[in-house]
Write a protein that holds these residues in place. Structure first.
Motif, PDB file in Angstrom:
ATOM      1  N   LEU A   1       0.984  -1.269   0.067  1.00 18.77           N
ATOM      2  CA  LEU A   1       0.064   0.066   0.034  1.00 18.77           C
ATOM      3  C   LEU A   1       0.929   1.260   0.005  1.00 18.77           C
ATOM      4  CD1 LEU A   1      -2.863  -1.353   2.139  1.00 18.77           C
ATOM      5  CD2 LEU A   1      -2.868  -0.469  -0.007  1.00 18.77           C
ATOM      6  N   LEU A   2       1.836   1.217   0.800  1.00 20.64           N
ATOM      7  CA  LEU A   2       2.825   2.297   0.788  1.00 20.64           C
ATOM      8  C   LEU A   2       3.267   2.636  -0.867  1.00 20.64           C
ATOM      9  CD1 LEU A   2       4.283   4.468   2.497  1.00 20.64           C
ATOM     10  CD2 LEU A   2       6.142   3.083   2.694  1.00 20.64           C
TER      11      LEU A   2
ATOM     12  N   PHE B   1       2.764   4.936  -6.548  1.00 16.39           N
ATOM     13  CA  PHE B   1       2.709   4.442  -8.178  1.00 16.39           C
ATOM     14  C   PHE B   1       1.490   5.165  -8.639  1.00 16.39           C
ATOM     15  CE2 PHE B   1       5.179   0.145  -7.688  1.00 16.39           C
ATOM     16  CZ  PHE B   1       6.320   0.859  -7.569  1.00 16.39           C
ATOM     17  N   ASP B   2       0.484   5.075  -7.719  1.00 17.89           N
ATOM     18  CA  ASP B   2      -0.888   5.902  -8.119  1.00 17.89           C
ATOM     19  C   ASP B   2      -0.662   7.251  -8.207  1.00 17.89           C
ATOM     20  OD1 ASP B   2      -2.123   3.431  -8.214  1.00 17.89           O
ATOM     21  OD2 ASP B   2      -3.471   3.755  -6.522  1.00 17.89           O
ATOM     22  N   HIS B   3       0.031   8.027  -7.384  1.00 21.51           N
ATOM     23  CA  HIS B   3       0.292   9.258  -7.306  1.00 21.51           C
ATOM     24  C   HIS B   3       0.927   9.878  -8.575  1.00 21.51           C
ATOM     25  CE1 HIS B   3       0.585  13.361  -5.517  1.00 21.51           C
ATOM     26  NE2 HIS B   3       1.762  13.432  -6.047  1.00 21.51           N
ATOM     27  N   PHE B   4       1.917   8.974  -9.013  1.00 24.33           N
ATOM     28  CA  PHE B   4       2.619   9.703 -10.218  1.00 24.33           C
ATOM     29  C   PHE B   4       2.276   8.828 -11.453  1.00 24.33           C
ATOM     30  CE2 PHE B   4       5.612  10.546  -6.793  1.00 24.33           C
ATOM     31  CZ  PHE B   4       5.749  11.864  -7.131  1.00 24.33           C
ATOM     32  N   GLY B   5       1.272   8.065 -11.320  1.00 23.62           N
ATOM     33  CA  GLY B   5       0.679   7.159 -12.508  1.00 23.62           C
ATOM     34  C   GLY B   5       1.731   6.127 -13.292  1.00 23.62           C
TER      35      GLY B   5
ATOM     36  N   PHE C   1       4.018   2.739 -14.279  1.00 25.16           N
ATOM     37  CA  PHE C   1       3.440   1.500 -14.443  1.00 25.16           C
ATOM     38  C   PHE C   1       2.154   1.299 -15.242  1.00 25.16           C
ATOM     39  CE2 PHE C   1       6.715   1.053 -11.132  1.00 25.16           C
ATOM     40  CZ  PHE C   1       7.956   0.561 -11.985  1.00 25.16           C
ATOM     41  N   GLY C   2       1.582   2.480 -15.813  1.00 25.11           N
ATOM     42  CA  GLY C   2       0.319   2.298 -16.383  1.00 25.11           C
ATOM     43  C   GLY C   2      -0.858   2.750 -15.493  1.00 25.11           C
ATOM     44  N   PHE C   3      -0.569   2.655 -14.164  1.00 28.62           N
ATOM     45  CA  PHE C   3      -1.667   2.952 -13.308  1.00 28.62           C
ATOM     46  C   PHE C   3      -2.428   4.189 -13.431  1.00 28.62           C
ATOM     47  CE2 PHE C   3       1.060   0.001 -10.560  1.00 28.62           C
ATOM     48  CZ  PHE C   3       0.222  -0.990 -10.604  1.00 28.62           C
ATOM     49  N   LYS C   4      -3.589   4.253 -13.111  1.00 31.65           N
ATOM     50  CA  LYS C   4      -4.327   5.482 -13.327  1.00 31.65           C
ATOM     51  C   LYS C   4      -3.938   6.423 -12.437  1.00 31.65           C
ATOM     52  CE  LYS C   4      -9.255   7.196 -12.896  1.00 31.65           C
ATOM     53  NZ  LYS C   4     -10.415   6.750 -12.591  1.00 31.65           N
ATOM     54  N   GLN C   5      -3.740   7.358 -12.574  1.00 32.83           N
ATOM     55  CA  GLN C   5      -3.127   8.827 -11.808  1.00 32.83           C
ATOM     56  C   GLN C   5      -4.158   9.105 -10.783  1.00 32.83           C
ATOM     57  OE1 GLN C   5      -1.294  11.980 -13.522  1.00 32.83           O
ATOM     58  NE2 GLN C   5       0.107  12.426 -11.979  1.00 32.83           N
ATOM     59  N   SER C   6      -3.770   8.888  -9.254  1.00 33.86           N
ATOM     60  CA  SER C   6      -4.751   9.087  -8.226  1.00 33.86           C
ATOM     61  C   SER C   6      -3.676  10.107  -7.303  1.00 33.86           C
ATOM     62  CB  SER C   6      -5.236   8.055  -7.668  1.00 33.86           C
ATOM     63  OG  SER C   6      -6.240   8.294  -6.613  1.00 33.86           O
ATOM     64  N   PRO C   7      -3.923  11.378  -6.936  1.00 36.61           N
ATOM     65  CA  PRO C   7      -3.179  12.107  -6.092  1.00 36.61           C
ATOM     66  C   PRO C   7      -3.249  11.526  -4.710  1.00 36.61           C
ATOM     67  CG  PRO C   7      -4.279  13.488  -7.414  1.00 36.61           C
ATOM     68  CD  PRO C   7      -5.028  12.117  -7.680  1.00 36.61           C
ATOM     69  N   ILE C   8      -2.357  11.684  -3.900  1.00 32.60           N
ATOM     70  CA  ILE C   8      -1.986  11.162  -2.454  1.00 32.60           C
ATOM     71  C   ILE C   8      -2.762  12.259  -1.808  1.00 32.60           C
ATOM     72  CG2 ILE C   8      -0.701  10.840  -0.596  1.00 32.60           C
ATOM     73  CD1 ILE C   8       1.568   9.571  -2.360  1.00 32.60           C
ATOM     74  N   ASN C   9      -3.547  11.958  -0.970  1.00 32.08           N
ATOM     75  CA  ASN C   9      -4.261  12.818  -0.096  1.00 32.08           C
ATOM     76  C   ASN C   9      -4.243  12.554   1.523  1.00 32.08           C
ATOM     77  OD1 ASN C   9      -6.461  11.046   0.714  1.00 32.08           O
ATOM     78  ND2 ASN C   9      -7.302  11.712  -1.390  1.00 32.08           N
ATOM     79  N   TRP C  10      -4.729  13.166   2.445  1.00 27.77           N
ATOM     80  CA  TRP C  10      -4.506  13.049   3.751  1.00 27.77           C
ATOM     81  C   TRP C  10      -5.075  11.749   4.216  1.00 27.77           C
ATOM     82  CZ3 TRP C  10      -0.449  14.236   6.296  1.00 27.77           C
ATOM     83  CH2 TRP C  10      -0.036  15.586   6.054  1.00 27.77           C
ATOM     84  N   GLY C  11      -6.579  11.396   3.622  1.00 21.75           N
ATOM     85  CA  GLY C  11      -7.212  10.136   4.057  1.00 21.75           C
ATOM     86  C   GLY C  11      -6.257   8.988   3.731  1.00 21.75           C
ATOM     87  N   LYS C  12      -5.677   9.143   2.295  1.00 24.46           N
ATOM     88  CA  LYS C  12      -4.958   7.778   1.928  1.00 24.46           C
ATOM     89  C   LYS C  12      -3.820   7.822   2.975  1.00 24.46           C
ATOM     90  CE  LYS C  12      -6.469   8.194  -2.914  1.00 24.46           C
ATOM     91  NZ  LYS C  12      -6.017   8.395  -4.199  1.00 24.46           N
TER      92      LYS C  12
END
Length: 173
Positions: free
Chosen positions: A132-133, A138-142, A144-155
């Motif tokens: 998860l870390l 990986f998601d924050h920066f998109g 390896f082809g992952f959908k970009q999803s910014p890091i937020n405080w909840g995450k």
């Protein structure tokens, strides 16, 4: 798949994670396959650990595990008549996209060794916290082809809570 399509249609790709919070638990796309994957990976760790004891070598146990998996996949490809890529298609693929097998071999071998040392719950608590870390990054920066999803405080709080859970599971006493 139908639920996943509904999630994306109703909320739009950008806000689909918000609808998941409003969806009943059993309607979460991919929930049951993901739970089944969790069951199989934990079972695999135990079975491979026993195989290591039987052959007295973690590397040989991992190799046998991959050979059996390779044969199973070959049979599935053969019997379901999957189309194989041409040599030309394979040559056009970036080199790093072939590293999944190496990463899988590393993972399986480490699990075979670690599960006998510290136990299944301890190993997988640490694995999940690490997954998860890095998934956040990986998601924050998109990557390896992952959908970009910014890091937020909840995450961040969610991952910290999981790391705290890993600590509690691994804590002595």
């Amino acid at each position: 798949m139908e639920t996943e399509d509904r999630v994306h249609q109703e909320a739009g790709d950008k806000d689909s994670h918000k609808l998941l919070y409003q969806t009943s638990f059993h309607e979460i796309p991919g929930l049951y396959p993901a739970l089944l994957a969790g069951l199989t990976i934990t079972t695999q760790a135990g079975v491979n650990s026993q195989l290591k004891t039987a052959v007295n070598n973690q590397w040989v146990a991992a190799f046998i595990s991959f050979v059996v998996g390779t044969i199973a996949l070959a049979l599935i490809i053969l019997f379901t008549k999957q189309t194989l890529p041409s040599t030309q298609q394979l040559q056009q693929i970036e080199w790093y996209k072939f590293s999944g097998g190496l990463l899988g071999a590393f993972f399986v071998t480490v699990i075979i060794f670690s599960v006998q040392q510290i136990g299944s719950a301890n190993v997988f608590a640490l694995v999940i916290a690490g997954q998860l870390l890095f998934a956040l990054v990986f998601d924050h920066f998109g990557l390896f082809g992952f959908k970009q999803s910014p890091i937020n405080w909840g995450k961040i709080m969610g991952v910290l809570m999981l790391i705290g859970g890993a600590y509690l599971i691994n804590r002595k006493g």
